[in-house]
Structure formats: C-alpha cells, structure tokens
Write a protein that holds these residues in place. Structure first.
Motif, mmCIF file in Angstrom:
data_model
loop_
_atom_site.group_PDB
_atom_site.id
_atom_site.type_symbol
_atom_site.label_atom_id
_atom_site.label_comp_id
_atom_site.label_asym_id
_atom_site.label_seq_id
_atom_site.Cartn_x
_atom_site.Cartn_y
_atom_site.Cartn_z
ATOM 1 N N LEU A 184 23.022 6.856 43.320
ATOM 2 C CA LEU A 184 23.037 5.283 42.486
ATOM 3 C C LEU A 184 24.072 4.485 43.039
ATOM 4 N N PRO A 185 25.556 5.011 43.069
ATOM 5 C CA PRO A 185 26.498 4.273 43.588
ATOM 6 C C PRO A 185 26.148 3.212 44.908
ATOM 7 N N VAL A 199 33.985 -6.679 46.362
ATOM 8 C CA VAL A 199 33.715 -5.551 45.423
ATOM 9 C C VAL A 199 32.699 -4.687 45.795
ATOM 10 N N ALA A 200 31.819 -5.336 46.013
ATOM 11 C CA ALA A 200 30.357 -4.382 46.782
ATOM 12 C C ALA A 200 31.079 -3.659 48.076
ATOM 13 N N TYR A 209 33.559 -0.741 47.102
ATOM 14 C CA TYR A 209 32.632 0.223 46.382
ATOM 15 C C TYR A 209 31.888 0.921 47.302
ATOM 16 N N ILE A 230 32.544 9.993 48.608
ATOM 17 C CA ILE A 230 32.193 11.004 47.821
ATOM 18 C C ILE A 230 31.810 12.368 48.394
ATOM 19 N N PRO A 231 32.584 13.491 48.212
ATOM 20 C CA PRO A 231 32.175 14.477 48.674
ATOM 21 C C PRO A 231 30.602 15.045 48.386
ATOM 22 N N VAL A 232 30.094 15.777 49.318
ATOM 23 C CA VAL A 232 28.830 16.344 49.244
ATOM 24 C C VAL A 232 28.950 17.722 48.540
ATOM 25 N N PRO A 280 25.073 12.642 44.161
ATOM 26 C CA PRO A 280 26.145 11.731 43.378
ATOM 27 C C PRO A 280 26.297 10.381 44.211
ATOM 28 N N LEU A 296 23.919 0.443 43.819
ATOM 29 C CA LEU A 296 24.469 -0.413 43.003
ATOM 30 C C LEU A 296 25.410 -1.277 43.925
ATOM 31 N N ALA A 297 26.074 -0.621 44.760
ATOM 32 C CA ALA A 297 26.679 -1.592 45.889
ATOM 33 C C ALA A 297 25.875 -2.756 46.754
ATOM 34 N N LEU A 325 24.862 -4.997 44.190
ATOM 35 C CA LEU A 325 25.544 -6.228 43.916
ATOM 36 C C LEU A 325 25.747 -7.069 44.975
ATOM 37 N N ALA A 362 34.075 3.215 49.149
ATOM 38 C CA ALA A 362 34.439 4.472 48.282
ATOM 39 C C ALA A 362 33.375 5.472 48.100
ATOM 40 N N THR A 363 32.086 4.914 48.042
ATOM 41 C CA THR A 363 30.933 5.847 47.876
ATOM 42 C C THR A 363 30.681 6.672 48.974
#
Lengths: 155, 498
Positions: free
Chosen positions: A39-40, A14-15, A18, A25-27, A36, A43-44, A47, A21-22
C-alpha cells in the motif's frame, strides 16, 4: 495558481520522501502477497500522480477557474504564514519548557507568551492572568481529574 | 421495552445527566465563539474522554455537537458572524431581526427550532441506526474493504473546489495511517526507530492538530468581533401563535436535515441553505425573507440541529463519518475500543442507550441552558482574543498529554497543526485527510485478508454482492463529483467569457 504550483512541488517532495522510506521497510517472512510495503508504494505513486496533475492544471489554466468563495469566507481575514508559524513556535517551546520546568511554570510561559504575541501589552495583569490560568488548568487536570502532567527536571 | 427501562435506569445509576449537560454547555460556548466549529469544540474535549467510561465519553462528545449547533446561531444573530458554518444561513434573517430590535425573539426562535430539529433528528437516529447496522452482520473482509473504499469515495463530494486536492489530502491521510506496526506481518513501518510510533499515529492527534491548532494559527493576530454589552439581550421563546407559524419551516428544515445528515459529506451548512430556500418557497410570507423573517431563522436552525443527530446514523451503523464532527465522534469511539456496526449494539448496549438518553437530556436541557447561558456566551465572545488563544492552546497541549502521558504526542499534534495550516493555506480540505487516517487501516487490512483468503485472486471482491454494491456506489460518488466539478468549471468559464 502560483499556490497550486508550490503545493504540487511540495506534494511531489513528500511522495518522493515517502517512497524512499517505503523501500527501507524490512521484509518479513510472515508477509502476505501484498506485503507491508504494498500500500505505501501505491500511495507514494498515487500522490506523485495527483501532484503532477495539480501542477499541470495550474500551468495550463489561463484564468483561475474556481467556484466563488462564500460571503462568510470572504470576510474572514487570515494571519500571514510567518505570524502563524510564530504562534506554532511558541507552542513548540512548551515541550522543552515542560520537560525542564514542569507543567505549571511551562503553562504560565505558554499563556503569557501567546497573550503577548497576540497583541496584549506587557503588564502585571497579563502575568496575573497567565498564573491564574495555569493554576486553573493544574487544578482541573491534576487535582480534579487526577491526570498526570509533565513533572519537569527542576520543579 | 426492556431497552427503554435500561435507558431510564442509566439516568439514575450513572452520571449521564451531568455529562450530557456538561457537553451541551461546552458545545454552546464553543459554538458561540466564532472560529470554533462544532468539530473543534469536540476535538478539544477528546483528550478528556480518556478519563471517562465509554458511555460518558460518547455522550459528552455527542451533546457537545448538539450544543455547538445552537451556539453557532448566537453570534450569527447578534454580530452577523456565524459561530459555525451551519449557522451562516441564520445570519440572513437573524441579524436583520436583531437590527429591528428583535434580537431576543430571533434567539428564542433559533432555540425553539433547534429543539424541534434536534428531537426530530434524535427520533430518526433511534429508529434508523440499528436496522441499518444489521446489514453489517453479513459483512466479510471483502465487504469491509469495499465499505472502506466507499467511505473514501465520499472524499469526492467533500473536496469542494478541487477533486485533485481532495484526493491528495486523502492520500496524505492514508500515508499517516500506514505509520506503525503492519497489521498483517507485524513489521514496523515509518517508525524511524521510535517506540512511540509503533502503535501508529492516533486519529485523535491528527484531528486536534488539523482542526484546533491550525485554527489558532490561521487567526493569529486577527482582531475578534465583539458584542455590544450596553444593550441587554434576553432570549424570548416564541408565543403559541408564532410556534404555529414556524411549524411549516421547522418541518421542512427537519426533513431536509435528515436527508443531508444521512448523505456523507453534505453536512449542516448545505442543509441550512437548502432549508432556507425551501422554507421561502413554501412560505405564506416569502416577501419577508431577507428582511427579518422568523421562518428564515427557524428553517436553517431546525435543519442544522437535525443534522447533528442524523449524521450519526451512517457513523454508528457502518463507521463512515460524513462530517468533521462525526469523524471526531468516531475518534472518541475508537479511543474506547468501540467499533461501529451491529456488534456495537449487541455488545455495548449501554453505550448506545446512554447516547440516546444523553442526547434526549441535552436537547431538553438546551431550552433552559440556552436562555441561562446567553450572558456567559456574550462575556466569552467579548474576551480579548490573545487570552482566548493562550487558554485554548494550553487546553490543547494539556489535554493531548493526558492520552499517553508523553510529550511526544504534543509534538505530533503540533506537526499535525503545521500540516493543517499548510493545507488551509493551499486550499486543501481537511475531511478527506481525516477519513484517510481513520479508514486507512480498515481498507488495507481487509484488502490483504481478502487476498489471503482467495490465494491472491482479486476476483474474490466480485463474488461478494455487498462488496460489489458498495464499490458501485463508490464509483457513482466519484463520477457524480467529477461531473459536478466539470459543470461548475464550465459555468464559470461561460461567465468569464460573457
């Protein structure tokens, strides 16, 4: 401990997913210093660290060191994973059924399916209770509360 | 005085009484069904609250919580199966009384003690909540960030057997909270091109999936307990002499319930067992405990019913839910755009007064409803589980659809149910995940706002005394939990060696 090892592997997966996917994320030009993805990413990584910790603990533990369960929990039998997933599968079938057949027929199938899956013998009584139950829900949600429910393509 | 008159007027100008009684009855029935905890009873109600005004919605949820705490004692006394975790301590003497042919008396003591505990808890709620919430008037983004961290640190005391598993659950919850539009830059995160995910995943779906769907999955195919219907059981309220005897244990239960309700993560179960032990210690008849002592029923019931009200104090004051049920109630507040804290008291006075008055109505009505509803509870507990499962699943899926009128949400709830089942299977606690989902946005957005204000300097958090205070308490929570875990592991190792 075997369960903890499996859990550790799943959490690592999962980490990793994730984190991937992080990165996608577009800049934004409106982004602040953290952004944005700040934090993700934390978190990754967190985890992954926890997952590794869980795995290492499971590997080095010679004996399972856990606080004893309460008497109430000990007496509480649980379904096997396959059985539990079967029930969820019936719930998942509700979505296409509601989309195609509409609310009441889908609900009849849901209640009937679960009742049979959970051990009721097939009978007209079970069918009657499923129809009665679905009608009751329709009366409650649609007629009494005025809340819309899936219309369905056919009905 | 003005507030009191307004509260009384709500009784006559709004459907408050009907809603409070509906919530209470729902709670008693839900609590009486083994496996349906107060949080599940409340989570099942959440979708219905969409169609209600904010005051009615919150009253419905809060009174369901009150009802469920009493309802849990019914199967605890009749079939030695606590309907809720908090009723586990009631089993000890409640079921023993039932075996001695005093089941009706035990139920009466439970009802009366629940009434006393609930009233005490309500008084504490009214007296303490608003003054505490005034603290939040001085909050800045740094304080809100630290408050969120404090809320998350509660995870340490909620993780049960493993702090690592609690941390993992919390991180998973925080990950869910990052789905949707970024609060600062407006960029979509983890939406995978789906417009349904732009607003993020509402905590309500996570709660319904984790609590209700995973419960159905876990008990799929398991036979339910049944109550013998040949014997007629009627609730018998205690006589004046018995009420006098129960006073001491009820006071102990209420006081412990107040402290445990205020302590994040403590909850009704711990309060019940602590009260049972203390009531035994202070009793004139300690030898009767475990053999059908009325005080052994009174103390835990007074205690867990007190918690049902006092657990709302940190929730309404600061927005920190200390239990699953409080988290569901927070979900109800957020659905209606109500943010806990001092502004809730200023801008939504009617909601708060309605909550107080609705709880009062429910507690008084509990004395009557508890007696009248018993046959219905017995009937419901004896329904074949396959039908109950079918109807509860139908209720969940129908209710969830009403939130945004889309089957996409149904899918989210089922996925949350799958995650919930996996978490149960691997022994991960739920509440840290729920806290992560609920507090994620608060922590992230306020952290980033603080940094925007300071030009990227993290020292801004040390310039805010409130933030520093919260952060110190948060660290203490984690350290204490670590020490506790280390000690229990050491004790166990010692036991294994011996």
């Amino acid at each position: 401990m075997k369960k903890d090892l499996i859990a550790s592997a799943l959490l690592l997966a999962v980490a990793a997913a994730y984190y991937v996917a992080t990165v996608r994320i577009p800049v934004s030009t409106l982004a602040d210093e953290v952004g944005p993805h700040g934090l993700p990413k934390v978190l990754a990584i967190a985890l992954a660290v926890v997952a590794v910790g869980l795995g290492v603990r499971a590997l080095i533990a010679k004996r399972p060191v856990t606080v004893p369960e309460t008497a109430a929990n000990d007496d509480d039998p649980e379904a096997t994973p396959l059985r539990a997933l079967g029930l969820l599968g019936i719930g998942a079938l509700y979505m296409p059924a509601a989309w195609i057949l509409g609310y009441v027929p889908a609900l009849i199938l849901l209640i009937l399916g679960i009742a049979l899956y959970e051990g009721m013998r097939p009978s007209w009584r079970v069918v009657g209770i499923a129809i009665g139950g679905a009608t009751l829900f329709w009366l409650l949600f649609v007629v009494l509360l005025g809340v819309p429910q899936p219309a369905g393509l056919l009905f | 005085m003005e507030d009191f008159l307004l509260a009384v007027s709500l009784l006559f100008t709004t459907p408050l009484i009907a809603v409070a009684i509906a919530g209470l009855v729902w709670g008693i029935l839900g609590g009486a069904l083994p496996g349906i905890s107060p949080s599940i009873s409340m989570a099942l109600l959440l979708p219905f609250t969409y169609t209600l005004d904010p005051m009615s919605a919150i009253v419905l949820l809060a009174t369901a919580y009150i009802g469920a705490e009493y309802g849990g004692s019914i199967p605890a006394i009749l079939i030695r199966t606590p309907g809720t975790n908090a009723a586990a301590a009631t089993v000890i003497d409640g079921y023993e009384m039932r075996r001695q042919g005093k089941g009706g008396e035990a139920l009466g003591i439970s009802l009366w003690s629940g009434f006393i505990g609930s009233m005490f808890g309500l008084a504490m709620l009214v007296l303490l909540t608003e003054p505490l919430s005034q603290l939040a008037l001085a909050f800045r983004p740094t304080s809100y960030f630290a408050l969120g961290v404090l809320g998350l640190s509660v995870i340490a005391s909620l993780s049960g057997k493993s702090l690592l598993k609690g941390a993992a659950a919390a991180i998973l919850g925080l990950m869910v909270a990052t789905i949707g539009t970024d609060p600062i830059s407006g960029v979509g995160r983890f939406t995978f091109g789906s417009p349904d995910l732009l607003e993020g995943v509402a905590p309500i779906f996570v709660m319904v999936g984790l609590f209700a769907v995973s419960e159905l999955m876990t008990h799929s195919g398991i036979a339910a307990h049944a109550i013998d219907q040949k014997e007629t059981i009627r609730v018998r309220l205690p006589s004046l002499a018995m009420m006098n005897r129960l006073k001491r244990s009820q006071i102990i239960g209420s006081i412990i319930g107040t402290f445990e309700g205020l302590m994040p993560g403590a909850g009704g179960s711990i309060a019940s067992f602590l009260s049972y032990n203390e009531a035994k210690r202070w009793s004139k008849h300690p030898e009767e405990f475990g053999k059908g002592s009325p005080e052994g029923v009174a103390a835990p019931e007074a205690s867990n019913n007190t918690v049902a009200s006092t657990a709302l104090i940190p929730l309404l004051s600061f927005g920190i839910p200390g239990s699953n049920s409080a988290a569901v109630l927070l979900g109800g507040l957020l659905i209606h755009g109500l943010l806990p804290g001092p502004r809730l008291f200023e801008e939504n006075t009617e909601v708060i007064l309605g909550l107080y008055m609705g709880s009062f109505v429910a507690i008084v009505a509990m004395l009557v409803a508890g007696i009248l509803i018993l046959p219905l509870c017995v009937w419901l507990v004896n329904r074949p589980r396959p039908y109950l499962s079918g109807f509860i699943f139908a209720l969940v899926l129908s209710g969830v659809y009403t939130v945004h009128v889309t089957l996409f949400d149904v899918g989210i709830v089922l996925v949350a149910g799958l995650f919930g089942y996996a978490m149960r299977f691997f022994g991960f606690p739920f509440l840290p995940a729920v806290l992560g989902v609920v507090l994620g946005e608060l922590v992230e957005s306020n952290y980033r706002r603080s940094l925007v204000l300071s030009g990227g300097d993290n020292a801004i958090f040390l310039e805010d005394p409130i933030a520093v205070g919260f952060l110190i308490v948060a660290v203490l929570f984690v350290v204490l939990a670590l020490v506790g875990e280390w000690r229990s592991a050491a004790r166990l190792r010692k036991g294994v060696k011996a």
